[in-house]
Scaffold this motif. Sequence first.
Motif, PDB file in Angstrom:
ATOM      1  N   LEU A 114       0.831  -1.209   0.000  1.00 16.72           N
ATOM      2  CA  LEU A 114       0.000   0.000   0.000  1.00 16.72           C
ATOM      3  C   LEU A 114       0.866   1.259   0.000  1.00 16.72           C
ATOM      4  CD1 LEU A 114      -2.761  -1.063   2.567  1.00 16.72           C
ATOM      5  CD2 LEU A 114      -2.980  -0.918   0.074  1.00 16.72           C
ATOM      6  N   LEU A 115       1.922   1.242   0.808  1.00 13.01           N
ATOM      7  CA  LEU A 115       2.812   2.400   0.891  1.00 13.01           C
ATOM      8  C   LEU A 115       3.504   2.657  -0.441  1.00 13.01           C
ATOM      9  CD1 LEU A 115       4.317   4.580   2.508  1.00 13.01           C
ATOM     10  CD2 LEU A 115       5.982   2.811   3.165  1.00 13.01           C
ATOM     11  N   LEU A 116       4.073   1.611  -1.030  1.00  7.38           N
ATOM     12  CA  LEU A 116       4.816   1.797  -2.284  1.00  7.38           C
ATOM     13  C   LEU A 116       3.887   2.197  -3.421  1.00  7.38           C
ATOM     14  CD1 LEU A 116       7.927   1.387  -2.877  1.00  7.38           C
ATOM     15  CD2 LEU A 116       7.124   0.663  -0.635  1.00  7.38           C
ATOM     16  N   ARG A 117       2.710   1.604  -3.473  1.00  5.48           N
ATOM     17  CA  ARG A 117       1.779   1.961  -4.546  1.00  5.48           C
ATOM     18  C   ARG A 117       1.265   3.390  -4.372  1.00  5.48           C
ATOM     19  NH1 ARG A 117      -2.403  -2.535  -6.425  1.00  5.48           N
ATOM     20  NH2 ARG A 117      -2.530  -0.960  -8.078  1.00  5.48           N
ATOM     21  N   ILE A 119       2.995   5.878  -3.537  1.00  2.00           N
ATOM     22  CA  ILE A 119       3.984   6.811  -4.093  1.00  2.00           C
ATOM     23  C   ILE A 119       4.310   6.453  -5.551  1.00  2.00           C
ATOM     24  CG2 ILE A 119       4.963   7.345  -1.840  1.00  2.00           C
ATOM     25  CD1 ILE A 119       7.307   5.486  -2.488  1.00  2.00           C
ATOM     26  N   GLY A 120       3.445   5.614  -6.161  1.00  2.00           N
ATOM     27  CA  GLY A 120       3.560   5.347  -7.588  1.00  2.00           C
ATOM     28  C   GLY A 120       4.531   4.259  -7.980  1.00  2.00           C
ATOM     29  N   ARG A 121       4.917   3.389  -7.030  1.00  2.00           N
ATOM     30  CA  ARG A 121       5.844   2.300  -7.346  1.00  2.00           C
ATOM     31  C   ARG A 121       5.072   0.987  -7.519  1.00  2.00           C
ATOM     32  NH1 ARG A 121      11.098   4.228  -5.812  1.00  2.00           N
ATOM     33  NH2 ARG A 121      10.866   6.499  -5.809  1.00  2.00           N
ATOM     34  N   PRO A 122       5.207   0.293  -8.657  1.00  2.32           N
ATOM     35  CA  PRO A 122       4.518  -0.983  -8.842  1.00  2.32           C
ATOM     36  C   PRO A 122       5.003  -2.027  -7.823  1.00  2.32           C
ATOM     37  CG  PRO A 122       5.354  -0.142 -10.927  1.00  2.32           C
ATOM     38  CD  PRO A 122       5.964   0.694  -9.853  1.00  2.32           C
ATOM     39  N   TRP A 123       4.082  -2.876  -7.410  1.00  2.00           N
ATOM     40  CA  TRP A 123       4.372  -3.927  -6.425  1.00  2.00           C
ATOM     41  C   TRP A 123       3.944  -5.255  -7.028  1.00  2.00           C
ATOM     42  CZ3 TRP A 123       6.400  -3.610  -1.387  1.00  2.00           C
ATOM     43  CH2 TRP A 123       6.273  -4.764  -0.599  1.00  2.00           C
ATOM     44  N   VAL A 124       4.891  -6.180  -7.207  1.00  5.58           N
ATOM     45  CA  VAL A 124       4.633  -7.484  -7.824  1.00  5.58           C
ATOM     46  C   VAL A 124       4.743  -8.555  -6.756  1.00  5.58           C
ATOM     47  CG1 VAL A 124       5.426  -9.160  -9.535  1.00  5.58           C
ATOM     48  CG2 VAL A 124       5.458  -6.709 -10.074  1.00  5.58           C
ATOM     49  N   PHE A 125       3.749  -9.403  -6.670  1.00  2.78           N
ATOM     50  CA  PHE A 125       3.751 -10.524  -5.728  1.00  2.78           C
ATOM     51  C   PHE A 125       4.144 -11.786  -6.469  1.00  2.78           C
ATOM     52  CE2 PHE A 125       0.920 -13.754  -3.398  1.00  2.78           C
ATOM     53  CZ  PHE A 125       1.943 -14.130  -2.551  1.00  2.78           C
ATOM     54  N   ASP A 126       5.304 -12.363  -6.123  1.00  2.00           N
ATOM     55  CA  ASP A 126       5.771 -13.630  -6.696  1.00  2.00           C
ATOM     56  C   ASP A 126       5.312 -14.741  -5.749  1.00  2.00           C
ATOM     57  OD1 ASP A 126       7.014 -15.513  -8.242  1.00  2.00           O
ATOM     58  OD2 ASP A 126       9.044 -15.028  -7.593  1.00  2.00           O
ATOM     59  N   HIS A 127       4.261 -15.439  -6.137  1.00  2.00           N
ATOM     60  CA  HIS A 127       3.548 -16.351  -5.236  1.00  2.00           C
ATOM     61  C   HIS A 127       4.234 -17.714  -5.217  1.00  2.00           C
ATOM     62  CE1 HIS A 127      -0.746 -17.619  -3.763  1.00  2.00           C
ATOM     63  NE2 HIS A 127       0.200 -17.825  -2.869  1.00  2.00           N
ATOM     64  N   HIS A 128       5.087 -17.935  -4.212  1.00  2.00           N
ATOM     65  CA  HIS A 128       5.835 -19.185  -4.107  1.00  2.00           C
ATOM     66  C   HIS A 128       5.037 -20.298  -3.440  1.00  2.00           C
ATOM     67  CE1 HIS A 128      10.149 -17.296  -4.411  1.00  2.00           C
ATOM     68  NE2 HIS A 128       9.323 -16.835  -5.317  1.00  2.00           N
TER      69      HIS A 128
END
Length: 422
Positions: A114-117, A119-128
Amino acid sequence: MARNPHVTILIANLPAERDRRVIRECLTLEAKGFDVTVIAPRGDRSLRTLPGSRNTRLKPYPVVVYGGGVFSFAFEFGWSFLCIAIRLIGEVFAGRAHAVQVCNPPDVYWPLALLLRAIGRPWVFDHHDLCPEVYAARVGTPNKWVFRTLSVLEWLTLRTATEVVATNQSFKDNAARRGVNPDKVTVVRNGPATAEIAATGDDDGVEPADGVHKVVYLGVFGPQDNVEGAVLAAEELTRRRGRTGWRMILAGDGESMPALRKLATERGLDDVVTFTGWLDGAAVDEILREATVAIQPDLPTRMNHLSTMAKTVEYVGRGVPVVAADLTETRATLGEAGAYVPNGTPAEFAEAIDALLDDPDRRRQMRKLGRERFLSLLSWEHQAGAYAAVFQRLLARRLPAASVRIPAPRSGAHDSTTTADK
């Protein structure tokens, strides 16, 4: 200030140099013109960059506890959250972290998303891993409140991500059930690159040079991995084949290692079961190329039906016939390169292994089918384009014009189970 587009990758459960999937992802991003930093638990203190990489930076943090209970895990997760948050904020202020990838477990980093998004930074979840199902597999009878809490955390992790990278179609379907737009989920399977596998010059060789068949397990030794099933299968094999002409090699490490060593000694198996400890990539390649048969002892739980084990593709990449329980995603990966048992009992594993050791023609055919499957569908080369395309799309404005082209995935690369016999 980063000159190239910069991706920061967050890991909580392994040092970066031990996570082969993340290593391949970093090398892929480097090749596409990205700079990469990995924030992960401290491993080899001498490392400053990722082994084999050009300049992927390692930002380790200290691990203070490994626990087995709910409160121990909660403390461990809280500590890793704090350490990762501090280092990630430092990356942002340093002008890096143009996009962030988080790898689970655990599923606790959604506030940072939520914080990174914001400020406009994409957040990718690599679901292991499917964390609720992993918990259920570890404890047998799960506490319903713990399970529900983990399910909520998974939902939050999936829903707060800009995009999701899933290891197979079952994980993609799980994300869709949690409300994620399927168009924002990219399937990137686990598996070695062809360059990681040394050429032998003998693609038809199925008999061991020293006359000793090697039955190999490769991977993590955790409660959910049922490696004790492999040890007990070795005990069954001693009754079927005696104690000569074969050995079981257990390659890896984890919290169950002391109990497994004790079990092997108590059952009088130290002469037929060998523990190698954790192996680097070259040693993994060597031991699997010498294997006659591989064992995947994972039991038919919901978690295992939906998961693609990294070790499975490591096996098939070397053409090693695999004995495994008949699991949905395992069959989707192996096809006819696997010999399947219904329940995953030690007796079933031993019977299937015994039959394969006595049938070189079947092993030869399984070896051929496995290698073909790997080269045409499963190798990292078939996954790398789809993986890199996620960040090329999200950071297109930061990439040089020549690097912006988004490669179309090869057939089967984006959603491999469309061409596999799932």
